[in-house]
Motif scaffolding. Sequence first.
Motif, PDB file in Angstrom:
ATOM      1  N   ALA A   1       0.830  -1.207   0.000  1.00 21.38           N
ATOM      2  CA  ALA A   1       0.000   0.000   0.000  1.00 21.38           C
ATOM      3  C   ALA A   1       0.864   1.256   0.000  1.00 21.38           C
ATOM      4  O   ALA A   1       0.552   2.228  -0.710  1.00 21.38           O
ATOM      5  CB  ALA A   1      -0.926   0.001   1.215  1.00 21.38           C
ATOM      6  N   CYS A   2       1.950   1.257   0.760  1.00 23.87           N
ATOM      7  CA  CYS A   2       2.860   2.418   0.800  1.00 23.87           C
ATOM      8  C   CYS A   2       3.409   2.703  -0.595  1.00 23.87           C
ATOM      9  O   CYS A   2       3.520   3.871  -1.008  1.00 23.87           O
ATOM     10  CB  CYS A   2       4.011   2.165   1.765  1.00 23.87           C
ATOM     11  SG  CYS A   2       3.540   2.199   3.506  1.00 23.87           S
ATOM     12  N   GLY A   3       3.754   1.643  -1.331  1.00 25.97           N
ATOM     13  CA  GLY A   3       4.253   1.819  -2.693  1.00 25.97           C
ATOM     14  C   GLY A   3       3.212   2.429  -3.607  1.00 25.97           C
ATOM     15  O   GLY A   3       3.497   3.352  -4.384  1.00 25.97           O
TER      16      GLY A   3
ATOM     17  N   VAL B   1      11.759  -3.512  -1.778  1.00 23.31           N
ATOM     18  CA  VAL B   1      12.288  -3.113  -3.087  1.00 23.31           C
ATOM     19  C   VAL B   1      11.189  -2.457  -3.916  1.00 23.31           C
ATOM     20  O   VAL B   1      11.371  -1.380  -4.501  1.00 23.31           O
ATOM     21  CB  VAL B   1      12.871  -4.344  -3.832  1.00 23.31           C
ATOM     22  CG1 VAL B   1      13.175  -4.004  -5.288  1.00 23.31           C
ATOM     23  CG2 VAL B   1      14.120  -4.850  -3.130  1.00 23.31           C
ATOM     24  N   ASP B   2      10.029  -3.101  -3.947  1.00 22.27           N
ATOM     25  CA  ASP B   2       8.893  -2.584  -4.716  1.00 22.27           C
ATOM     26  C   ASP B   2       8.433  -1.234  -4.172  1.00 22.27           C
ATOM     27  O   ASP B   2       8.154  -0.307  -4.943  1.00 22.27           O
ATOM     28  CB  ASP B   2       7.740  -3.601  -4.655  1.00 22.27           C
ATOM     29  CG  ASP B   2       6.554  -3.182  -5.499  1.00 22.27           C
ATOM     30  OD1 ASP B   2       6.716  -3.075  -6.723  1.00 22.27           O
ATOM     31  OD2 ASP B   2       5.473  -2.950  -4.937  1.00 22.27           O
ATOM     32  N   MET B   3       8.365  -1.107  -2.839  1.00 17.61           N
ATOM     33  CA  MET B   3       7.931   0.142  -2.217  1.00 17.61           C
ATOM     34  C   MET B   3       8.870   1.294  -2.563  1.00 17.61           C
ATOM     35  O   MET B   3       8.440   2.366  -2.996  1.00 17.61           O
ATOM     36  CB  MET B   3       7.841  -0.040  -0.704  1.00 17.61           C
ATOM     37  CG  MET B   3       7.341   1.185   0.070  1.00 17.61           C
ATOM     38  SD  MET B   3       8.614   2.435   0.463  1.00 17.61           S
ATOM     39  CE  MET B   3       9.693   1.497   1.553  1.00 17.61           C
ATOM     40  N   TYR B   4      10.172   1.069  -2.400  1.00 12.41           N
ATOM     41  CA  TYR B   4      11.142   2.135  -2.689  1.00 12.41           C
ATOM     42  C   TYR B   4      11.117   2.516  -4.171  1.00 12.41           C
ATOM     43  O   TYR B   4      11.205   3.700  -4.526  1.00 12.41           O
ATOM     44  CB  TYR B   4      12.548   1.703  -2.277  1.00 12.41           C
ATOM     45  CG  TYR B   4      12.847   1.936  -0.814  1.00 12.41           C
ATOM     46  CD1 TYR B   4      12.860   3.229  -0.284  1.00 12.41           C
ATOM     47  CD2 TYR B   4      13.112   0.872   0.047  1.00 12.41           C
ATOM     48  CE1 TYR B   4      13.126   3.453   1.065  1.00 12.41           C
ATOM     49  CE2 TYR B   4      13.388   1.084   1.398  1.00 12.41           C
ATOM     50  CZ  TYR B   4      13.387   2.376   1.900  1.00 12.41           C
ATOM     51  OH  TYR B   4      13.643   2.598   3.230  1.00 12.41           O
ATOM     52  N   ALA B   5      10.973   1.530  -5.045  1.00 12.62           N
ATOM     53  CA  ALA B   5      10.923   1.819  -6.482  1.00 12.62           C
ATOM     54  C   ALA B   5       9.706   2.666  -6.823  1.00 12.62           C
ATOM     55  O   ALA B   5       9.804   3.651  -7.564  1.00 12.62           O
ATOM     56  CB  ALA B   5      10.906   0.515  -7.279  1.00 12.62           C
ATOM     57  N   LYS B   6       8.554   2.294  -6.270  1.00 20.38           N
ATOM     58  CA  LYS B   6       7.327   3.044  -6.561  1.00 20.38           C
ATOM     59  C   LYS B   6       7.328   4.427  -5.918  1.00 20.38           C
ATOM     60  O   LYS B   6       6.606   5.318  -6.364  1.00 20.38           O
ATOM     61  CB  LYS B   6       6.105   2.236  -6.116  1.00 20.38           C
ATOM     62  CG  LYS B   6       5.782   1.071  -7.042  1.00 20.38           C
ATOM     63  CD  LYS B   6       4.499   0.385  -6.667  1.00 20.38           C
ATOM     64  CE  LYS B   6       4.038  -0.581  -7.755  1.00 20.38           C
ATOM     65  NZ  LYS B   6       4.980  -1.643  -8.029  1.00 20.38           N
ATOM     66  N   CYS B   7       8.118   4.597  -4.859  1.00 25.59           N
ATOM     67  CA  CYS B   7       8.260   5.921  -4.230  1.00 25.59           C
ATOM     68  C   CYS B   7       9.410   6.709  -4.857  1.00 25.59           C
ATOM     69  O   CYS B   7       9.870   7.713  -4.295  1.00 25.59           O
ATOM     70  CB  CYS B   7       8.482   5.772  -2.726  1.00 25.59           C
ATOM     71  SG  CYS B   7       7.028   5.182  -1.833  1.00 25.59           S
TER      72      CYS B   7
END
Length: 696
Positions: free
Chosen positions: A232-234, A265-271
């Motif tokens: 959700a954060c991503g 990894v997914d969260m940081y990429a989407k942010c």
Amino acid sequence: MAVILPAPAKPLVVPERSILSNPRKLLLEQCKTLRELRQIHGHLIKSGLLFHLPFLAENLLESSALLLPNNLAYALKVFAQIPTPRTQSYNILIRAFILHHAPENALLLFGRMITSSVSPDKFTFSCALKACSRLKSLAHGREIHSLVLKSGFDSVDFVINSLIHMYATCGEVGTARALFDEMPVKGVVTWNAMFAGYFKAGDWMDVVSLFREMLETSAEFDQVTLISVLTACGRLGELSLGEWINHYIEENGLKSNLNLVTCLVDMYAKCERIDKARSLFDEMPFKDVVAWSAMISGYTQLNQCKEALELFHRMQMTNVDPNEVTMVSVLSACAVLGALETGKWVHSYIRRKQMQLTVNLGTALMDFYAKCGCIENSVEVFEKMPVKNSWSWTVLIKGLASNGRGREALKFFSAMQETNEQPSDVTFVCVLSACSHAGLIKEGQLFFDSMSQEYGIQPRIEHYGCMVDILGRSGLLNEAYDFIRRMPIEPNAVIWRTLLSSCKIHKNVEFAEESLKELVKLDPEHSGDYILLSSIYASVGRWEDAVIVRNQMKEKGIKKTPGCSLIEMDGMIHEFFAEDSAHPLSKEIYEKIEEMVSKIKLAGYVPNVAEARLDAEEDEKEVSVSHHSEKLAIAFGLIKSQPGSVIRVSKNLRVCTDCHLATKLISKVYQRDIVVRDRNRFHHFRDGDCSCNDYW
């Protein structure tokens, strides 16, 4: 020749005392195969124990249905031999059906249980509700909920959790939340059931809000919770909460959980913290396909497509096979870069592995081929897709329009109207774009009117922009200007920029100056607007005015976006800028350009020096236009590719008039098909002609 026969299997010795003392242990520890199970089954029948001791039949049923693999058919035979099955027998078989991905059979058996007046327990209800979740059968779920209330199991956490999950999975998230809020004490399983409901519904804000509520109440959470919240954060760009979770994971030694780190990894990429995502990814001792896909997808979503393909090539050197998510991301990157060979490899892999051409994968493949100028391949993929949705049709219509086949795009739109697929507002943007590229003014007006009249879709700014483009490209600049002034919504920079682009085509200074006045108010830092007006001045011989506009850019600190062209050779993307000398083969490329210009001059080419750099001296202007980025890329393509093969170039800006004319003649002189994708559309050059019919 002597034949050596295998030694006969030793019969399983079954002491009757051990059967009676601990039958379940016997079946678990000694029954490793169906053969051994049959021996015990036969012994129980012969001894008469099976029919006098129901628990023995249940243990036998459990072993065949749940413990030994692929023996559900035998379990059904065992069940059929039980004269009066008890609740436990039904529970075992219902659970087995769910484990064997047959939830519909689980519900049928549950129905038989009710009609046989066998009372379900909390385990029965939980399994039956799980079957409803798998089938997304809200009607059956509500019926079972009613039975739960009548049976008095509505206070059992185990059952309530299953109800919450069922309602959430079936789209009744509000009902699930009401049940959740009524629970006086909530364990981590209950919280996770609610998180799963919001997750499935894509209610990312509610996931984050629920987690904050969890923290405020000091409720216990686990790694399953964190996976939902990180996702959700991503989606929301909630970097601060995502970083808090990252800190929690490090503090509590949870980095060994592959799924958790992949979600980070997914969260940081989407942010848009792609460097942090890559750092975590590189630290992972083992990377599964989900981890690789998350990182590749992150690069693609941030438009770092070269990095995405480089990582994909690294993935190919491992033993990890890509999945559908990987393929969609890679195809998207290939589409942006025009990387035809890599994309073709992906398509070949899909066929070799017999991967299902789902709507997502098929549409990504269509989009890739369309954006590489291979529109026939795009149509072929579309026709092979077993299921299509509105977006599939829209991508096809858009692809045909941008590849100079506007009339064909409108035929497919008519075919779409004959199906049950409803066009979206995006579909109409593509339809109007098709009319614009094909010069279909009346048709465009009819489609624009039909949006609200027939489909109840109110035009957005993009649709008004298409109408301005339709009128402006056709030379109806007065009508286009009047249309803007009559718009019921305030025109934005894109609207005025569209009119300005049309002014360049038709060398109209008056409306160009008016457009720039409006653009300076709305988007004063956009370099392309000043460049367009400067080019218009140059095209009509007003060189001093052109220089004044360029000087205004310098005074305001506005830098021109450099022209950049990409070409793929042998799986590698080569990048060229105007007057570039960074490429290892620069010497050969510039020699090839001299040869190209000499040959096309004999075919009638006259350089349009109005497209040269304004600061170029008079005797340098011809050289300046010959060193535009797309000409460098085409020269490289002629050097490196086989005679007769297609040269494909992608450019970040609109093709200038000089390059357009030159490329037409290059295609004729060198007998090559050349496909150039610019910011607006595709140009298919063949034998001295272009698919746009000089209308772009």
